[in-house]
Design a protein around this motif. Structure first.
Motif, mmCIF file in Angstrom:
data_model
loop_
_atom_site.group_PDB
_atom_site.id
_atom_site.type_symbol
_atom_site.label_atom_id
_atom_site.label_comp_id
_atom_site.label_asym_id
_atom_site.label_seq_id
_atom_site.Cartn_x
_atom_site.Cartn_y
_atom_site.Cartn_z
ATOM 1 N N ALA A 194 0.771 -1.243 0.089
ATOM 2 C CA ALA A 194 0.195 -0.343 0.100
ATOM 3 C C ALA A 194 1.085 1.413 -0.095
ATOM 4 C CB ALA A 194 -0.892 0.003 0.811
ATOM 5 N N PHE A 195 1.368 1.613 -0.784
ATOM 6 C CA PHE A 195 1.391 3.426 -1.130
ATOM 7 C C PHE A 195 0.625 4.447 -1.924
ATOM 8 C CE2 PHE A 195 2.386 0.517 -4.585
ATOM 9 C CZ PHE A 195 2.489 1.386 -5.373
ATOM 10 N N ALA A 215 -3.509 6.906 -3.981
ATOM 11 C CA ALA A 215 -3.397 5.676 -2.882
ATOM 12 C C ALA A 215 -3.819 4.189 -3.155
ATOM 13 C CB ALA A 215 -3.975 6.208 -1.722
ATOM 14 N N THR A 216 -2.524 3.526 -3.401
ATOM 15 C CA THR A 216 -2.877 1.871 -3.633
ATOM 16 C C THR A 216 -3.077 0.700 -2.789
ATOM 17 O OG1 THR A 216 -0.921 1.610 -4.398
ATOM 18 C CG2 THR A 216 -2.875 2.767 -6.126
ATOM 19 N N GLU A 217 -3.431 0.198 -2.918
ATOM 20 C CA GLU A 217 -3.582 -1.298 -2.242
ATOM 21 C C GLU A 217 -3.259 -2.554 -3.194
ATOM 22 O OE1 GLU A 217 -5.861 -4.105 0.765
ATOM 23 O OE2 GLU A 217 -6.006 -2.340 1.391
ATOM 24 N N GLY A 246 -11.586 1.729 3.954
ATOM 25 C CA GLY A 246 -11.233 2.599 5.392
ATOM 26 C C GLY A 246 -10.783 1.977 5.895
ATOM 27 N N ARG A 247 -9.358 2.168 6.682
ATOM 28 C CA ARG A 247 -9.996 2.041 8.599
ATOM 29 C C ARG A 247 -7.872 0.554 8.206
ATOM 30 N NH1 ARG A 247 -10.922 5.062 12.022
ATOM 31 N NH2 ARG A 247 -13.533 5.142 12.154
ATOM 32 N N ARG A 248 -7.725 1.471 6.905
ATOM 33 C CA ARG A 248 -6.503 0.363 6.564
ATOM 34 C C ARG A 248 -4.880 1.926 5.932
ATOM 35 N NH1 ARG A 248 -8.054 -3.767 1.887
ATOM 36 N NH2 ARG A 248 -10.069 -4.428 2.702
ATOM 37 N N ARG A 266 -1.870 7.673 5.152
ATOM 38 C CA ARG A 266 -0.564 7.777 4.455
ATOM 39 C C ARG A 266 -0.982 8.808 2.868
ATOM 40 N NH1 ARG A 266 -1.282 2.863 4.795
ATOM 41 N NH2 ARG A 266 -2.845 1.928 4.095
ATOM 42 N N LEU A 267 -2.543 8.920 2.701
ATOM 43 C CA LEU A 267 -2.913 10.152 2.199
ATOM 44 C C LEU A 267 -2.183 11.811 2.917
ATOM 45 C CD1 LEU A 267 -5.943 9.197 0.406
ATOM 46 C CD2 LEU A 267 -3.941 10.323 -1.158
ATOM 47 N N LEU A 268 -2.458 11.940 3.602
ATOM 48 C CA LEU A 268 -2.381 13.333 4.063
ATOM 49 C C LEU A 268 -0.798 13.100 4.334
ATOM 50 C CD1 LEU A 268 -4.207 15.375 5.172
ATOM 51 C CD2 LEU A 268 -4.418 14.407 7.281
#
Length: 188
Positions: A4-5, A67-69, A119-121, A126-128
């Motif tokens: 995730a990044f 944001a990606t997972e 959500g909640r991951r 990370r975005l913020l």
């Protein structure tokens, strides 16, 4: 473990960004935003607007981040220099700035959304953090964003990250329905 990044958006991300925006608004804001407004949103039109923002930003200091997972885009943020409209009220000197001129020190985060099912991951955090990195790299010393008054989840998230309401609000007219917003701010 899935990677995730957050990375800068690319042209091919526009459809995913539009999907995330529409899904999030239709899920999280269904009780706030009038049904007619949500129903009128066209995925192709929204994607075209995001593609333009990604490929031809108004200034080099405007950014869209994704944001990606794994290989899936799950959230995004858009930010750039604040305008006079973003900086009304106490503590700001935007009244002296001509309309359309960008602020040199204040970043406006126009959107930060994570599709509810993702959500909640940690994607929002990370975005913020990535937005803060971009802000610092571009010489911004503070940031503002507008949150729907009824969106307590977003407000709680931002406040937990050090943002605070600064006492300024505004009301959006959405198809004849008044939707209040509150401005939150932070410094870097």
């Amino acid at each position: 473990m899935v990677d995730a990044f957050v990375r800068p958006a690319r042209s091919e991300d526009a459809d995913s960004v539009a999907r995330i925006q529409l899904e999030t608004w239709r899920t999280a804001y269904a009780r706030v935003v009038p049904e007619a407004v949500l129903a009128a949103l066209d995925a192709d039109d929204v994607a075209a607007q995001w593609r333009s923002a990604i490929v031809e930003p108004p200034t080099p200091r405007h950014h869209v981040l994704v944001a990606t997972e794994g290989e899936v885009a799950v959230g995004f943020a858009a930010a750039g220099p604040a305008t006079a409209e973003d900086l009304v009220g106490p503590g700001y000197t935007s009244g002296e700035r001509p309309d359309g001129e960008w602020d040199a020190t204040t970043l406006a985060v126009s959107t930060l959304l994570v599709e509810p099912r993702w959500g909640r991951r940690g994607h929002g955090s990370r975005l913020l953090a990535a937005v803060a990195d971009v802000a610092r790299e571009n010489g911004f010393t503070r940031a503002v964003t507008w949150a729907l008054d009824a969106d307590q989840a977003s407000r709680n998230f931002l406040e937990s990250a050090g943002w605070a309401p600064d006492g300024v609000g505004r009301v959006l007219d959405m198809n004849g329905t008044e939707v209040p917003e509150l401005r939150l701010a932070t410094e870097f």
